[in-house]
Design a protein around this motif. Structure first.
Motif, PDB file in Angstrom:
ATOM      1  N   ILE A  39       0.831  -1.202   0.000  1.00  0.00           N
ATOM      2  CA  ILE A  39       0.000   0.000   0.000  1.00  0.00           C
ATOM      3  C   ILE A  39       0.868   1.255   0.000  1.00  0.00           C
ATOM      4  N   GLY A  40       0.237   2.370  -0.336  1.00  0.00           N
ATOM      5  CA  GLY A  40       0.872   3.674  -0.243  1.00  0.00           C
ATOM      6  C   GLY A  40       0.176   4.500   0.822  1.00  0.00           C
ATOM      7  N   LEU A  41       0.955   5.202   1.644  1.00  0.00           N
ATOM      8  CA  LEU A  41       0.405   5.998   2.734  1.00  0.00           C
ATOM      9  C   LEU A  41       0.932   7.428   2.667  1.00  0.00           C
ATOM     10  N   LYS A  42       0.161   8.346   3.248  1.00  0.00           N
ATOM     11  CA  LYS A  42       0.563   9.752   3.363  1.00  0.00           C
ATOM     12  C   LYS A  42       0.364  10.183   4.810  1.00  0.00           C
ATOM     13  N   THR A  43       1.444  10.603   5.469  1.00  0.00           N
ATOM     14  CA  THR A  43       1.356  11.020   6.872  1.00  0.00           C
ATOM     15  C   THR A  43       1.269  12.536   6.978  1.00  0.00           C
ATOM     16  N   ASN A  44       0.713  13.002   8.104  1.00  0.00           N
ATOM     17  CA  ASN A  44       0.564  14.444   8.281  1.00  0.00           C
ATOM     18  C   ASN A  44       1.858  15.111   8.728  1.00  0.00           C
ATOM     19  N   GLN A  45       2.837  14.290   9.165  1.00  0.00           N
ATOM     20  CA  GLN A  45       4.163  14.792   9.539  1.00  0.00           C
ATOM     21  C   GLN A  45       5.204  13.845   8.967  1.00  0.00           C
ATOM     22  N   PRO A  46       6.406  14.350   8.684  1.00  0.00           N
ATOM     23  CA  PRO A  46       7.463  13.453   8.204  1.00  0.00           C
ATOM     24  C   PRO A  46       7.782  12.382   9.245  1.00  0.00           C
ATOM     25  N   LEU A  47       8.079  11.178   8.766  1.00  0.00           N
ATOM     26  CA  LEU A  47       8.432  10.066   9.631  1.00  0.00           C
ATOM     27  C   LEU A  47       9.891   9.705   9.373  1.00  0.00           C
ATOM     28  N   PHE A  48      10.617   9.381  10.440  1.00  0.00           N
ATOM     29  CA  PHE A  48      12.010   8.957  10.329  1.00  0.00           C
ATOM     30  C   PHE A  48      12.062   7.444  10.490  1.00  0.00           C
ATOM     31  N   PHE A  49      12.466   6.744   9.432  1.00  0.00           N
ATOM     32  CA  PHE A  49      12.387   5.282   9.451  1.00  0.00           C
ATOM     33  C   PHE A  49      13.443   4.692   8.531  1.00  0.00           C
ATOM     34  N   ASP A  50      13.612   3.376   8.609  1.00  0.00           N
ATOM     35  CA  ASP A  50      14.488   2.634   7.704  1.00  0.00           C
ATOM     36  C   ASP A  50      13.647   1.668   6.897  1.00  0.00           C
ATOM     37  N   LEU A  51      14.177   1.226   5.771  1.00  0.00           N
ATOM     38  CA  LEU A  51      13.513   0.170   5.014  1.00  0.00           C
ATOM     39  C   LEU A  51      13.572  -1.113   5.826  1.00  0.00           C
ATOM     40  N   PHE A  52      12.498  -1.874   5.790  1.00  0.00           N
ATOM     41  CA  PHE A  52      12.410  -3.078   6.622  1.00  0.00           C
ATOM     42  C   PHE A  52      13.502  -4.084   6.281  1.00  0.00           C
ATOM     43  N   GLU A  53      13.850  -4.207   5.011  1.00  0.00           N
ATOM     44  CA  GLU A  53      14.870  -5.182   4.618  1.00  0.00           C
ATOM     45  C   GLU A  53      16.257  -4.787   5.105  1.00  0.00           C
ATOM     46  N   GLU A  54      16.441  -3.508   5.453  1.00  0.00           N
ATOM     47  CA  GLU A  54      17.732  -3.047   5.953  1.00  0.00           C
ATOM     48  C   GLU A  54      17.791  -3.031   7.471  1.00  0.00           C
ATOM     49  N   ASN A  55      16.664  -2.786   8.115  1.00  0.00           N
ATOM     50  CA  ASN A  55      16.621  -2.751   9.575  1.00  0.00           C
ATOM     51  C   ASN A  55      15.201  -3.103  10.013  1.00  0.00           C
ATOM     52  N   THR A  56      14.987  -4.353  10.396  1.00  0.00           N
ATOM     53  CA  THR A  56      13.636  -4.801  10.745  1.00  0.00           C
ATOM     54  C   THR A  56      13.106  -4.123  11.992  1.00  0.00           C
ATOM     55  N   THR A  57      13.998  -3.662  12.873  1.00  0.00           N
ATOM     56  CA  THR A  57      13.555  -3.060  14.127  1.00  0.00           C
ATOM     57  C   THR A  57      12.959  -1.678  13.920  1.00  0.00           C
ATOM     58  N   THR A  58      13.530  -0.888  13.029  1.00  0.00           N
ATOM     59  CA  THR A  58      13.032   0.471  12.797  1.00  0.00           C
ATOM     60  C   THR A  58      12.277   0.585  11.475  1.00  0.00           C
ATOM     61  N   GLY A  59      12.121  -0.547  10.784  1.00  0.00           N
ATOM     62  CA  GLY A  59      11.412  -0.524   9.506  1.00  0.00           C
ATOM     63  C   GLY A  59       9.991  -1.020   9.603  1.00  0.00           C
ATOM     64  N   ASN A  60       9.465  -1.111  10.839  1.00  0.00           N
ATOM     65  CA  ASN A  60       8.088  -1.589  10.998  1.00  0.00           C
ATOM     66  C   ASN A  60       7.269  -0.612  11.830  1.00  0.00           C
ATOM     67  N   ALA A  61       5.971  -0.762  11.751  1.00  0.00           N
ATOM     68  CA  ALA A  61       5.050   0.084  12.516  1.00  0.00           C
ATOM     69  C   ALA A  61       3.699  -0.611  12.574  1.00  0.00           C
ATOM     70  N   ILE A  62       2.773  -0.046  13.318  1.00  0.00           N
ATOM     71  CA  ILE A  62       1.406  -0.560  13.356  1.00  0.00           C
ATOM     72  C   ILE A  62       0.438   0.564  13.032  1.00  0.00           C
ATOM     73  N   LEU A  63      -0.738   0.182  12.563  1.00  0.00           N
ATOM     74  CA  LEU A  63      -1.817   1.138  12.343  1.00  0.00           C
ATOM     75  C   LEU A  63      -2.883   0.940  13.410  1.00  0.00           C
ATOM     76  N   ILE A  64      -3.395   2.041  13.935  1.00  0.00           N
ATOM     77  CA  ILE A  64      -4.427   2.006  14.977  1.00  0.00           C
ATOM     78  C   ILE A  64      -5.649   2.770  14.486  1.00  0.00           C
ATOM     79  N   ASP A  65      -6.802   2.172  14.646  1.00  0.00           N
ATOM     80  CA  ASP A  65      -8.062   2.843  14.314  1.00  0.00           C
ATOM     81  C   ASP A  65      -8.375   3.831  15.435  1.00  0.00           C
ATOM     82  N   GLU A  66      -8.443   5.112  15.107  1.00  0.00           N
ATOM     83  CA  GLU A  66      -8.633   6.142  16.135  1.00  0.00           C
ATOM     84  C   GLU A  66     -10.002   6.070  16.802  1.00  0.00           C
ATOM     85  N   THR A  67     -10.980   5.494  16.109  1.00  0.00           N
ATOM     86  CA  THR A  67     -12.328   5.448  16.695  1.00  0.00           C
ATOM     87  C   THR A  67     -12.491   4.291  17.676  1.00  0.00           C
ATOM     88  N   THR A  68     -11.786   3.178  17.414  1.00  0.00           N
ATOM     89  CA  THR A  68     -11.934   2.001  18.276  1.00  0.00           C
ATOM     90  C   THR A  68     -10.706   1.716  19.127  1.00  0.00           C
TER      91      THR A  68
END
Length: 410
Positions: free
Chosen positions: A371-400
């Protein structure tokens, strides 16, 4: 003594819980009081202990004879400590597997010798690979039910190897076994003289797992420590875990997102000052000048900066019963830093049944897609294949407030 974290996965009734039970039982890693409880559950004194009950802790699991939630078990030998995540086999509980795989360094994939490689085998192998696991052990279980056939074992091995080019495992080891009987789990079996490899426990004790110390240095602030008492009036420390790399006293660093440059003046570990600290250690950093640093800020070395963007591409494993909604605002949680984001595109979906990419406009529970995403602020991250620890995240539903997806940046 180092610790190996691994996950077991396979179809329902492939014997995952029994395998772990056998591993613990034959390595003398079950407490006496737990053995007493298992003895009482036997119908008569001549029955064998039901080893699957060691991990099937929920009442519903014991009643149905299946694993529903991820069960964690801990044991150790003279060579290594282990943390085991027993993942459910049912497709509807695939999302539970993702939580266990995200913290694992190795995956054990069970294949029923009678059934061979199935769709769920492919699903679990894909998820393990997608979550950054580099080592895999394929246990061809219930080999006793096919007469300890070498041909059956080799056929399954060949079928799985044909899939390896589409997976990211660095090493795959194949073991014929019977978890129920104990063949090749802790002790070598005389019934498989054609197998020249090691037992499962021997492989687990000796397999080499790469650490994160060779990666670029990453530290995200979890807690700002300001005691504000008389004894520590000027104390200002920034606590957290080193996600990757090594930090030394005197290192010149940049604080993100403020882009302020400073030097590390002191490192504390367990209330003791040290000269250096490395990946996996929980520490407190101090800097030579007072800086406004907040929870979620990232500390990196000069010239080792991560990607800085608000246009993201990611693999997504969808974990919610409500389908992904394009254009809806979600909360993207990147360890201790969060931004709001919208899913702009569904680029392609992984069709696990046919082992290929397909176009899709809807992502539902247990689906895997890019998927493609657009954030409201810049995010500092690494590609997952280069650094699995900083290349991942989760999505949270704000309503639930439900965690709806696991992300791996690409």
């Amino acid at each position: 003594m180092n610790t190996l974290k691994f996950i077991t996965a396979g179809n329902v009734d492939d014997g995952k819980s029994t395998l772990i039970g056998r591993l613990l039982y034959d390595s003398n890693s079950i407490h006496t009081d737990q053995l007493g409880v298992l003895e009482k559950r036997k119908s008569n004194s001549d029955d064998e202990i039901d080893l699957s009950l060691i991990t099937d802790g929920l009442r519903a699991e014991r009643e149905q004879g299946i694993t529903i939630d991820v069960a964690y078990k801990y044991f150790s030998t003279a060579k290594r400590k282990f943390i085991i995540a027993d993942a459910p086999g049912h497709e509807q509980y695939t999302r539970n597997m993702i939580t266990g795989a995200s913290n694992s360094e190795l995956i054990i994939i069970l294949v029923d010798a009678r059934k061979g490689v199935t769709t769920q085998t492919k699903r679990h192998a894909s998820i393990g690979s997608l979550m950054g696991i580099k080592k895999a052990i394929v246990v061809v279980n219930k080999i006793d039910l096919v007469g300890y056939s070498e041909d059956t074992f080799l056929a399954i091995k060949k079928e799985f190897e044909s899939l390896q080019s589409q997976l990211n495992y660095d090493e795959v080891i194949f073991i014929p076994a019977s978890a129920l009987v104990g063949d090749n789990i802790v002790d070598k079996s005389s019934k498989t003289p054609w197998y020249n490899g090691n037992t499962l426990l021997n492989v687990l004790e000796n397999i080499t797992i790469d650490n994160n110390t060779d990666l670029t240095a990453r530290f995200q602030v979890q807690w700002v420590i300001r005691p504000k008492d008389e004894e520590n009036h000027d104390y200002r420390g920034y606590a957290g875990q080193i996600l990757s790399g090594v930090y030394n006293v005197g290192d010149e660093v940049k604080i993100l997102p403020s882009n302020i440059i400073s030097k590390i003046s002191k490192i504390e570990r367990n209330l003791v000052e040290v000269k250096k600290a490395e990946a996996g250690e929980n520490i407190v950093l101090h800097f030579e000048n007072d800086i406004d640093i907040s929870r979620g800020d990232t500390i990196v070395k000069i010239n080792e900066e991560p990607i800085n963007s608000n246009d993201l591409k990611a693999w997504v494993c969808w974990l919610d019963s409500n389908a992904l909604q394009q254009g809806k605002t979600y909360l993207l949680q990147h360890r201790f830093h969060s931004v709001r984001t919208k899913i702009k595109t569904i680029d392609q979906q992984w069709d696990i049944n046919n082992w290929e990419f397909i176009s899709s406009d809807e992502i539902k529970l247990n689906d895997i897609a890019q998927i493609g995403l657009k954030t409201n602020q810049p995010l500092f991250f690494d590609l997952f294949e280069e650094n699995t620890t900083t290349g991942n995240a989760i999505l949270i539903d704000e309503t639930t407030n439900n965690t709806v997806a696991a992300l791996m940046f690409i």
